[in-house]
Motif scaffolding. Structure first.
Motif, PDB file in Angstrom:
ATOM      1  N   LEU A  67       0.910  -1.427  -0.410  1.00 37.18           N
ATOM      2  CA  LEU A  67       0.485  -0.168   0.052  1.00 37.18           C
ATOM      3  C   LEU A  67       0.992   1.139   0.281  1.00 37.18           C
ATOM      4  CD1 LEU A  67      -3.295  -1.254   2.420  1.00 37.18           C
ATOM      5  CD2 LEU A  67      -2.734  -0.931  -0.129  1.00 37.18           C
ATOM      6  N   GLY A  68       1.964   0.511   0.076  1.00 40.70           N
ATOM      7  CA  GLY A  68       3.420   2.587   0.201  1.00 40.70           C
ATOM      8  C   GLY A  68       3.089   3.434   1.130  1.00 40.70           C
ATOM      9  N   VAL A  69       1.949   2.704   2.681  1.00 44.65           N
ATOM     10  CA  VAL A  69       2.252   3.554   3.114  1.00 44.65           C
ATOM     11  C   VAL A  69       3.027   3.000   4.813  1.00 44.65           C
ATOM     12  CG1 VAL A  69      -0.054   4.357   3.142  1.00 44.65           C
ATOM     13  CG2 VAL A  69       0.452   2.016   4.354  1.00 44.65           C
ATOM     14  N   PRO A  70       3.397   3.703   5.603  1.00 44.70           N
ATOM     15  CA  PRO A  70       4.069   3.029   6.711  1.00 44.70           C
ATOM     16  C   PRO A  70       3.473   2.512   8.186  1.00 44.70           C
ATOM     17  CG  PRO A  70       3.954   5.702   7.832  1.00 44.70           C
ATOM     18  CD  PRO A  70       3.523   5.416   5.392  1.00 44.70           C
ATOM     19  N   LEU A  71       3.644   2.419   8.923  1.00 39.76           N
ATOM     20  CA  LEU A  71       2.888   1.362  10.183  1.00 39.76           C
ATOM     21  C   LEU A  71       1.717   2.290   9.905  1.00 39.76           C
ATOM     22  CD1 LEU A  71       1.568  -1.181  11.640  1.00 39.76           C
ATOM     23  CD2 LEU A  71       3.564  -0.380  13.075  1.00 39.76           C
ATOM     24  N   THR A  72       2.316   3.485  10.826  1.00 43.90           N
ATOM     25  CA  THR A  72       1.288   4.704  11.374  1.00 43.90           C
ATOM     26  C   THR A  72       0.006   5.183  10.034  1.00 43.90           C
ATOM     27  OG1 THR A  72       2.461   6.229  10.513  1.00 43.90           O
ATOM     28  CG2 THR A  72       2.132   6.056  12.575  1.00 43.90           C
ATOM     29  N   GLY A  73      -0.082   4.828   9.030  1.00 43.53           N
ATOM     30  CA  GLY A  73      -0.943   4.760   7.986  1.00 43.53           C
ATOM     31  C   GLY A  73      -1.896   3.986   7.945  1.00 43.53           C
ATOM     32  N   LEU A  74      -2.344   2.924   8.639  1.00 41.47           N
ATOM     33  CA  LEU A  74      -2.444   1.795   8.632  1.00 41.47           C
ATOM     34  C   LEU A  74      -3.473   2.207  10.051  1.00 41.47           C
ATOM     35  CD1 LEU A  74      -1.274  -1.530   6.781  1.00 41.47           C
ATOM     36  CD2 LEU A  74      -3.426   0.454   5.949  1.00 41.47           C
ATOM     37  N   VAL A  75      -2.700   1.719  11.458  1.00 39.83           N
ATOM     38  CA  VAL A  75      -3.024   2.061  13.020  1.00 39.83           C
ATOM     39  C   VAL A  75      -3.445   3.553  13.459  1.00 39.83           C
ATOM     40  CG1 VAL A  75      -1.984  -0.236  13.141  1.00 39.83           C
ATOM     41  CG2 VAL A  75      -0.610   1.866  13.491  1.00 39.83           C
ATOM     42  N   GLY A  76      -3.094   4.607  12.299  1.00 42.87           N
ATOM     43  CA  GLY A  76      -3.379   5.636  12.938  1.00 42.87           C
ATOM     44  C   GLY A  76      -1.740   6.309  13.421  1.00 42.87           C
ATOM     45  N   ASP A  77      -1.621   7.336  13.962  1.00 43.44           N
ATOM     46  CA  ASP A  77      -1.068   8.458  14.676  1.00 43.44           C
ATOM     47  C   ASP A  77      -1.176   8.991  15.231  1.00 43.44           C
ATOM     48  OD1 ASP A  77      -2.681  10.046  13.960  1.00 43.44           O
ATOM     49  OD2 ASP A  77      -1.120  11.218  12.413  1.00 43.44           O
ATOM     50  N   GLY A  78      -2.386   8.090  16.745  1.00 45.79           N
ATOM     51  CA  GLY A  78      -2.343   8.834  17.929  1.00 45.79           C
ATOM     52  C   GLY A  78      -1.513   8.116  19.029  1.00 45.79           C
ATOM     53  N   THR A  79      -0.818   8.807  19.381  1.00 45.11           N
ATOM     54  CA  THR A  79       0.773   8.363  20.571  1.00 45.11           C
ATOM     55  C   THR A  79      -0.562   7.540  21.253  1.00 45.11           C
ATOM     56  OG1 THR A  79       0.813  10.458  20.244  1.00 45.11           O
ATOM     57  CG2 THR A  79       1.904   9.774  22.319  1.00 45.11           C
ATOM     58  N   GLY A  80       0.657   6.488  21.474  1.00 46.21           N
ATOM     59  CA  GLY A  80       0.565   5.999  22.498  1.00 46.21           C
ATOM     60  C   GLY A  80      -0.522   4.692  21.997  1.00 46.21           C
ATOM     61  N   HIS A  81      -0.608   5.068  21.037  1.00 46.75           N
ATOM     62  CA  HIS A  81      -1.823   3.033  20.461  1.00 46.75           C
ATOM     63  C   HIS A  81      -0.499   2.010  20.336  1.00 46.75           C
ATOM     64  CE1 HIS A  81      -4.437   1.077  17.233  1.00 46.75           C
ATOM     65  NE2 HIS A  81      -3.276   1.106  17.192  1.00 46.75           N
ATOM     66  N   SER A  82      -0.590   1.068  20.439  1.00 43.34           N
ATOM     67  CA  SER A  82      -0.039  -0.238  21.146  1.00 43.34           C
ATOM     68  C   SER A  82      -0.082  -1.077  19.630  1.00 43.34           C
ATOM     69  CB  SER A  82       0.635  -0.467  22.507  1.00 43.34           C
ATOM     70  OG  SER A  82       0.787  -1.750  22.269  1.00 43.34           O
ATOM     71  N   VAL A  83       0.530  -1.841  19.345  1.00 41.13           N
ATOM     72  CA  VAL A  83       0.282  -2.944  18.358  1.00 41.13           C
ATOM     73  C   VAL A  83       0.831  -4.412  18.874  1.00 41.13           C
ATOM     74  CG1 VAL A  83       0.119  -3.492  16.240  1.00 41.13           C
ATOM     75  CG2 VAL A  83      -0.076  -1.368  15.905  1.00 41.13           C
ATOM     76  N   PRO A  84       0.711  -5.421  19.816  1.00 40.47           N
ATOM     77  CA  PRO A  84       1.388  -6.476  19.949  1.00 40.47           C
ATOM     78  C   PRO A  84       1.007  -7.225  18.935  1.00 40.47           C
ATOM     79  CG  PRO A  84      -0.977  -6.409  21.416  1.00 40.47           C
ATOM     80  CD  PRO A  84      -0.618  -4.989  20.321  1.00 40.47           C
ATOM     81  N   ASP A  85       1.788  -8.230  19.261  1.00 41.05           N
ATOM     82  CA  ASP A  85       1.625  -9.512  18.747  1.00 41.05           C
ATOM     83  C   ASP A  85       2.068 -10.394  18.998  1.00 41.05           C
ATOM     84  OD1 ASP A  85       4.643  -9.949  18.145  1.00 41.05           O
ATOM     85  OD2 ASP A  85       4.603 -10.045  16.043  1.00 41.05           O
ATOM     86  N   GLY A  86       2.019 -10.394  19.919  1.00 40.04           N
ATOM     87  CA  GLY A  86       2.500 -11.940  21.647  1.00 40.04           C
ATOM     88  C   GLY A  86       4.325 -11.801  21.178  1.00 40.04           C
ATOM     89  N   VAL A  87       4.760 -12.001  20.100  1.00 36.17           N
ATOM     90  CA  VAL A  87       6.485 -11.282  20.423  1.00 36.17           C
ATOM     91  C   VAL A  87       7.075  -9.792  20.331  1.00 36.17           C
ATOM     92  CG1 VAL A  87       8.864 -11.744  19.446  1.00 36.17           C
ATOM     93  CG2 VAL A  87       6.556 -13.585  19.283  1.00 36.17           C
ATOM     94  N   VAL A  88       6.347  -9.495  19.937  1.00 36.68           N
ATOM     95  CA  VAL A  88       6.560  -7.917  19.232  1.00 36.68           C
ATOM     96  C   VAL A  88       5.847  -6.688  20.140  1.00 36.68           C
ATOM     97  CG1 VAL A  88       7.453  -6.056  18.290  1.00 36.68           C
ATOM     98  CG2 VAL A  88       8.514  -7.543  17.603  1.00 36.68           C
ATOM     99  N   ASP A  89       5.969  -5.731  20.777  1.00 34.32           N
ATOM    100  CA  ASP A  89       4.430  -4.825  21.226  1.00 34.32           C
ATOM    101  C   ASP A  89       5.183  -3.581  20.839  1.00 34.32           C
ATOM    102  OD1 ASP A  89       2.900  -2.829  21.986  1.00 34.32           O
ATOM    103  OD2 ASP A  89       2.321  -3.973  23.989  1.00 34.32           O
ATOM    104  N   ALA A  90       4.644  -2.679  19.731  1.00 35.43           N
ATOM    105  CA  ALA A  90       5.489  -1.288  19.449  1.00 35.43           C
ATOM    106  C   ALA A  90       3.638  -0.518  19.653  1.00 35.43           C
ATOM    107  CB  ALA A  90       5.560  -1.386  17.551  1.00 35.43           C
ATOM    108  N   ARG A  91       4.071   0.012  20.262  1.00 38.66           N
ATOM    109  CA  ARG A  91       4.081   1.095  21.002  1.00 38.66           C
ATOM    110  C   ARG A  91       4.241   2.579  20.642  1.00 38.66           C
ATOM    111  NH1 ARG A  91       3.709   4.325  25.810  1.00 38.66           N
ATOM    112  NH2 ARG A  91       5.095   3.111  26.376  1.00 38.66           N
TER     113      ARG A  91
END
Length: 184
Positions: A67-91
């Motif tokens: 899609l040619g976007v950074p991760l925040t292009g999909l999850v939004g750019d709200g500070t504090g938003h966290s995306v965990p996957d069981g191994v990595v948690d990126a806040r």
């Protein structure tokens, strides 16, 4: 009598579903076409767009590339938003879009003591930088990972598959992702 209007789902999952659908349509991808380019199942993509499936970090990164976007292009750019996957948690700590269209995303990264996460390639020219503040991480291009201890940093090209793992317990640090302007 008030008019009945359905309330719009504002949950993070629904917001991600809307962003994926809007980006896919804007770029002229069919469900099958985007799923194929991202290396995920068409059913998975359909469920993500319908908001009936929780996206994993791995799936979001797989979609962000085509899609040619950074991760925040999909999850939004709200500070504090966290995306965990069981191994990595990126806040998300912050994101900046530069005048030229490139982005800088800064995440607080926690890597669990178990497992390894292989991240798919990001947009060509993307670079990641990790400053470990606790523990020891094994990171970098798949097959060329390096150990980074607390107080140390490492940078690597993120436009190839790359790996995150922790050694001797969990690891934490600040991850900066520099995405250049342009398409995928």
């Amino acid at each position: 009598m008030p008019e009945d209007k359905p309330t719009r789902d504002v949950s993070p999952r629904a917001a991600v579903a809307r962003r994926i659908t809007e980006l896919r349509r804007a770029q002229g991808f069919t469900l099958s076409g985007l799923a194929s380019r991202a290396g995920i199942g068409k059913g998975t993509l359909s469920e993500l767009e319908a908001g009936t499936r929780n996206p994993t970090l791995e799936t979001l990164y797989a979609l962000a590339g085509p899609l040619g976007v950074p991760l925040t292009g999909l999850v939004g750019d709200g500070t504090g938003h966290s995306v965990p996957d069981g191994v990595v948690d990126a806040r998300l700590l912050t994101v900046r879009t530069h005048d030229d269209g490139g982005t800088t995303e800064v995440f607080w990264l926690t890597i669990a003591a178990r497992g390894t996460r292989v991240s798919p390639p990001h947009r060509h020219g993307t670079v990641e930088h990790l400053r470990v503040v606790r523990g020891t991480a094994c990171v970098g291009p798949s097959g060329a990972e390096v150990l980074v201890r607390a107080g140390e940093s490492s940078s690597w090209p993120a436009d190839t598959g790359h790996t995150y793992a922790a050694r001797d317990g969990s690891a934490q640090g600040v991850l900066t992702i520099e995405t250049p302007p342009g398409g995928p």
